[in-house]
Scaffold this active site. Structure first.
Site, mmCIF file in Angstrom:
data_model
loop_
_atom_site.group_PDB
_atom_site.id
_atom_site.type_symbol
_atom_site.label_atom_id
_atom_site.label_comp_id
_atom_site.label_asym_id
_atom_site.label_seq_id
_atom_site.Cartn_x
_atom_site.Cartn_y
_atom_site.Cartn_z
ATOM 1 C CG ASP A 15 -0.177 0.242 2.577
ATOM 2 O OD1 ASP A 15 -0.844 0.820 3.565
ATOM 3 O OD2 ASP A 15 0.906 -0.164 2.728
ATOM 4 C CG ASP A 20 3.947 0.104 1.373
ATOM 5 O OD1 ASP A 20 3.691 0.912 2.231
ATOM 6 O OD2 ASP A 20 3.146 -1.096 1.335
ATOM 7 C CG ASN A 42 0.365 3.783 4.142
ATOM 8 O OD1 ASN A 42 0.245 4.040 5.254
ATOM 9 N ND2 ASN A 42 1.094 2.851 3.561
ATOM 10 C CB THR A 125 4.667 -4.141 2.873
ATOM 11 O OG1 THR A 125 4.272 -3.519 1.836
ATOM 12 C CG2 THR A 125 5.860 -5.103 2.839
ATOM 13 C CD GLU A 165 1.184 -2.217 11.645
ATOM 14 O OE1 GLU A 165 0.633 -3.119 11.866
ATOM 15 O OE2 GLU A 165 1.424 -1.528 10.628
ATOM 16 C CG PHE A 166 -1.948 1.866 9.520
ATOM 17 C CD1 PHE A 166 -1.657 1.672 8.125
ATOM 18 C CD2 PHE A 166 -3.056 2.768 9.781
ATOM 19 C CE1 PHE A 166 -2.440 2.002 7.118
ATOM 20 C CE2 PHE A 166 -3.765 3.374 8.674
ATOM 21 C CZ PHE A 166 -3.543 2.811 7.464
ATOM 22 C CG ASN A 167 0.360 -2.624 7.680
ATOM 23 O OD1 ASN A 167 -0.298 -1.801 6.837
ATOM 24 N ND2 ASN A 167 1.495 -2.959 7.354
ATOM 25 C CG HIS A 240 7.397 0.748 9.674
ATOM 26 N ND1 HIS A 240 7.870 0.625 11.029
ATOM 27 C CD2 HIS A 240 6.766 1.978 9.591
ATOM 28 C CE1 HIS A 240 7.482 1.710 11.735
ATOM 29 N NE2 HIS A 240 7.083 2.727 10.952
ATOM 30 C CG ASP A 241 5.907 -1.383 4.274
ATOM 31 O OD1 ASP A 241 5.329 -0.536 3.844
ATOM 32 O OD2 ASP A 241 5.535 -1.966 5.425
#
Ligand code: RIB
Ligand code: CA
Length: 323
Positions: A15, A20, A42, A125, A165-167, A240-241
């Site tokens: 995303d 990403d 996102n 991701t 966490e967002f995801n 992060h990704d």
């Protein structure tokens, strides 16, 4: 760099978001990036699909982009304009898009690709909606993939909420489907990915490479840091990704331990919280008491930051110079 023989064949589900995009570059450089799919996260699906196509175009990555789910399995859609901008790609001036998404949707594409070839790595991701939908529609996929290496969750506190966490928060039901599917699972949660520092020094080092792609990533990161500062937060975060990719392409850079992991679906304060049981397991990973879940996840917990940072910058420099 990994030799062709050992290059892992990867399907990236993403995303974009700057991190990403960074993950796509790392996967294309160190793995065999077989395909890309997109998921609302996102930013809305149309935007993240455009951003994935632009990333592939800018870095000269020859890969199809397959749009997937634009909303979670159950929850209402949730995006992160305050972090990545409304489009998901705030910051750089971007070229005109010259590529179009595949007419084959993500779910159909992933099922067909996994049934055609055993041993692919699924690397999500973003929210896990696409992967969960694939597993629900084709449960045989879980046994055919080499594994699922996802960026999401956390063993130590959230980012979108205090616990989540967002995801994982966007689609907790999807996380539950993946955690229970029986495939080999690698989890790169915030407790790991915050160790991969994103700050102005990283933006400067990218700008120093000087290529179009490196400058785009530098400007994306600068905008991400600017938005953090606008919200009164430090100019620092986690890249992060790419961690979820490096856990596959460079397993020696990320330590992991097999642990029981589950996710809260109902809590008023804790919905979307991943619970990583870090109590000592018996040597064989068997349950030591009835209250313990199965050890279902390789919890990635320690990152070799300097090595991962160098691998990332080398991938950006090499790929963008060849584009
Ligand atoms: O919480 C971080 C994750 O949410 C990253 O994957 C970022 O791109 C967003 O999707
Ligand atoms: Ca993401």
């Amino acid at each position: 760099m990994s030799s062709p023989a050992e290059r892992r064949r990867i399907l990236l589900d993403c995303d974009p978001g700057h991190d990403d995009a960074a993950a796509m570059v790392v996967a294309a450089h160190y793995g065999e990036l077989v395909g890309v799919s997109t998921v609302g996260g996102n930013a809305p699906l149309a935007d993240v699909t455009t951003n994935a196509l632009l990333t592939a175009q800018i870095f000269g990555i020859d890969v199809e982009v397959h749009p997937g789910c634009d909303r979670p399995l159950v929850a209402e859609p949730l995006h992160a304009p305050e972090v990545h901008g409304v489009s998901g790609f705030a910051g750089p001036s971007l070229p005109d898009l010259e590529r179009a998404p595949s007419t084959v949707g993500a779910i159909e594409y992933i099922i067909e690709a996994v049934r055609a070839e055993e041993g692919l790595w699924l690397v999500p991701t973003g929210p896990l909606t696409n992967i969960a939908t694939v597993i629900r529609r084709a449960p045989d996929v879980a046994a055919r993939v080499a594994g699922i290496s996802f960026m999401g969750g956390s063993a130590e506190g959230g980012n979108r909420t205090a616990t989540s966490e967002f995801n994982a928060l966007v689609d907790p039901e999807a996380v539950k489907v993946v955690l229970d599917c029986g495939a080999r699972i690698l989890m790169s949660g915030l407790d790991l990915t915050r160790q991969f520092t994103v700050d102005d020094r990283l933006a400067d080092d990218l700008a120093g490479i000087g290529t179009t792609g490196a400058l785009v990533l530098s400007d994306l990161i600068r905008a991400y840091l600017d938005k953090a500062e606008e919200r009164g937060l430090p100019r620092r975060g986690g890249l992060h990704d790419p961690c979820a990719v490096l856990a596959v392409t460079h397993p020696d850079t990320i330590e992991r331990t097999l642990r029981p992991v589950d996710i809260e679906l109902g809590g008023r304060l804790t919905r979307g919280m991943t619970v990583v049981d870090r109590r000592p397991m018996s040597r064989g990973g068997e349950r030591t008491s009835p209250d313990r879940g199965e050890a279902n996840v390789e919890h990635c917990h320690t990152l070799d930051h300097s090595r991962c940072r160098s691998l990332f910058l080398d991938a950006v420099a090499t790929l963008s110079r060849a584009a």
